[in-house]
Design an enzyme around this catalytic site. Sequence first.
Site, mmCIF file in Angstrom:
data_model
loop_
_atom_site.group_PDB
_atom_site.id
_atom_site.type_symbol
_atom_site.label_atom_id
_atom_site.label_comp_id
_atom_site.label_asym_id
_atom_site.label_seq_id
_atom_site.Cartn_x
_atom_site.Cartn_y
_atom_site.Cartn_z
ATOM 1 N N LYS A 115 0.821 -1.211 0.000
ATOM 2 C CA LYS A 115 0.000 0.000 0.000
ATOM 3 C C LYS A 115 0.861 1.271 0.000
ATOM 4 C CE LYS A 115 -4.266 -2.064 1.307
ATOM 5 N NZ LYS A 115 -3.818 -3.488 1.351
HETATM 6 C C1 LIG Z 1 -4.409 -4.535 0.551
HETATM 7 C C2 LIG Z 1 -3.599 -5.783 0.393
HETATM 8 C C3 LIG Z 1 -3.923 -6.775 -0.567
HETATM 9 C C4 LIG Z 1 -5.147 -6.682 -1.458
HETATM 10 O O1 LIG Z 1 -5.053 -5.692 -2.456
HETATM 11 P P1 LIG Z 1 -6.381 -5.130 -3.136
HETATM 12 O O2 LIG Z 1 -5.941 -3.972 -3.949
HETATM 13 O O3 LIG Z 1 -7.294 -4.754 -2.003
HETATM 14 O O4 LIG Z 1 -6.954 -6.239 -3.963
HETATM 15 C C5 LIG Z 1 -3.088 -7.876 -0.683
HETATM 16 N N1 LIG Z 1 -2.008 -8.028 0.139
HETATM 17 C C6 LIG Z 1 -1.674 -7.109 1.063
HETATM 18 C C7 LIG Z 1 -0.485 -7.350 1.940
HETATM 19 C C8 LIG Z 1 -2.442 -5.960 1.228
HETATM 20 O O5 LIG Z 1 -2.113 -5.056 2.173
#
Ligand SMILES: *Cc1c(COP(=O)(O)O)cnc(C)c1O
Length: 513
Positions: A115
């Site tokens: 993120k």
């Molecule tokens: C948020 C997240 C995801 C999922 O990603 P999306 O964009 O919500 O599909 C997968 N792995 C981790 C570690 C995340 O923080």
Amino acid sequence: MANLYIDTRGRAEEPIPFTQAVVQGLADGGGLYVPQSIPQFSLDEILNLSTMPYAQRAAHIYKAFGIDLPESQVDELMDAAYGSNFDSADICPITSLDENTHILELWHGPTSAFKDMALQCLPLFFSASAQKLRDEGVIDHTFLILVATSGDTGKAALEGFKDKDGVKIGVLYPHGGVSDIQHKQMATQAGENVKVWAVRGNFDDCQTGVKLTFADSEFAQELMSEHKVALSSANSINWGRLLPQVVYYVSSYAQLVAQGKVEAGAPIDVCVPTGNFGNILAAWYAKQMGAPIERLLCASNENRVLTDFINTGTYDISDREFVLTPSPSMDILVSSNLERQLFELTGRNAEAIAGWMNDLNTQKKFRVDPETFAALRRDFASDSVSSDDCLKTIKEVLDEHDYLLDPHTAVAYKVAERLRGENPVLVASTAHWAKFGVSVYRALHDLAPDAGLPADVAELTGCELNNLIAQQTGKSHIPAGLAELDTKPLRFKQVIDAGKPNIQDATRAFLSE
Ligand SMILES: *Cc1c(COP(=O)(O)O)cnc(C)c1O
């Protein structure tokens, strides 16, 4: 030329520029913003990206999307977004496990989760967009970002928005409901404009409280008249969080070719551990722009609503239990960004989208028409991985490739193994293993996903457990932000009750500080 943004339900009054879409987040009427036109890159233009530093690649792609900010400012913001705040000069390097399996490491940012790729960038553009709109007299207020988090998003948002001009951020997480590492990451957060609250309740209580607070127009008026502040959110429905993710898919194709791992123009498949559908949607936009991506492999954990949807055309949460898994950031039932994908796959049919979203609200399910289903099947394939198999995969990959996966990436790795064809696969790796040490420990010691840890191990802090895992596996590199957590003072200790009135009181107190 500036590109304008339209909404997926056709309810917003008129198309708006990027800066407005970013500060607004959600469109009036509940739809999501998408760009009116998607820029097309030739293969040469894509491959040429590999000659630039990552920040310039990002700026190049943003400009192609018609951002309504001066080009020199886009360059500056990208230099600030993707620089020494990442612990790799490549920003998101690719590690190849064999000739056809390439791991795109998206966790080299300050909070060690993918993120950061979006949340080191969005806040800069948010702040610049708000400033532009104030300068133009479109708005005359600042912003308060409120985020409910189950762990990862909150920390990445805090780190991204800390000390940005014209914006404050408050984060709510479930008291006792996040790991020791996640708790310390948030409670030690630096910055003059940040606040963190633990809420007595679970994640759902946090999220519901925040949603009700956003929906309370009287409260909005009070904040505006007393503090000149508007509420906003930083979640992945904001287009400003998606665009940074499009960048790394286009960029990593160029990278693979430059490193001699893929022949120029040869197709690859991309496999993404999916929750809210943002990350995989970004890969789809990269494909639309011209990146030679053939199939998008959507990896689910035991919360397999997306896998079932991609395999049947029916999205159904009417009789689905929410399961806690070792990959908590994918424990999601309603994947908000799927709405954008369906909008695109229907040829931008806002009426159809509004209808399906209404069905989802009222009947807890919807079914797409045969043409849309066929379009979905052309681009996507999907499978889900049990929690047992997720942990087994972590151990197998360590034994076979001497590479330690986090549980989210392990889900994607397994799905790539099952669904792969001839093409090389780029697996999106979304977290450093040390963010999820407890599950990694279980994986290494053949414990069940919900097994208790041995008493002496259960006593360890998250940092101590990571050191033990590092010793046992020889994977000694733990990112600085995680390694130092036990030594930092806890700055935020406030625990509040759940419920809208309590959240609003806490918000008032924060704004009055
Ligand atoms: C948020 C997240 C995801 C999922 O990603 P999306 O964009 O919500 O599909 C997968 N792995 C981790 C570690 C995340 O923080």
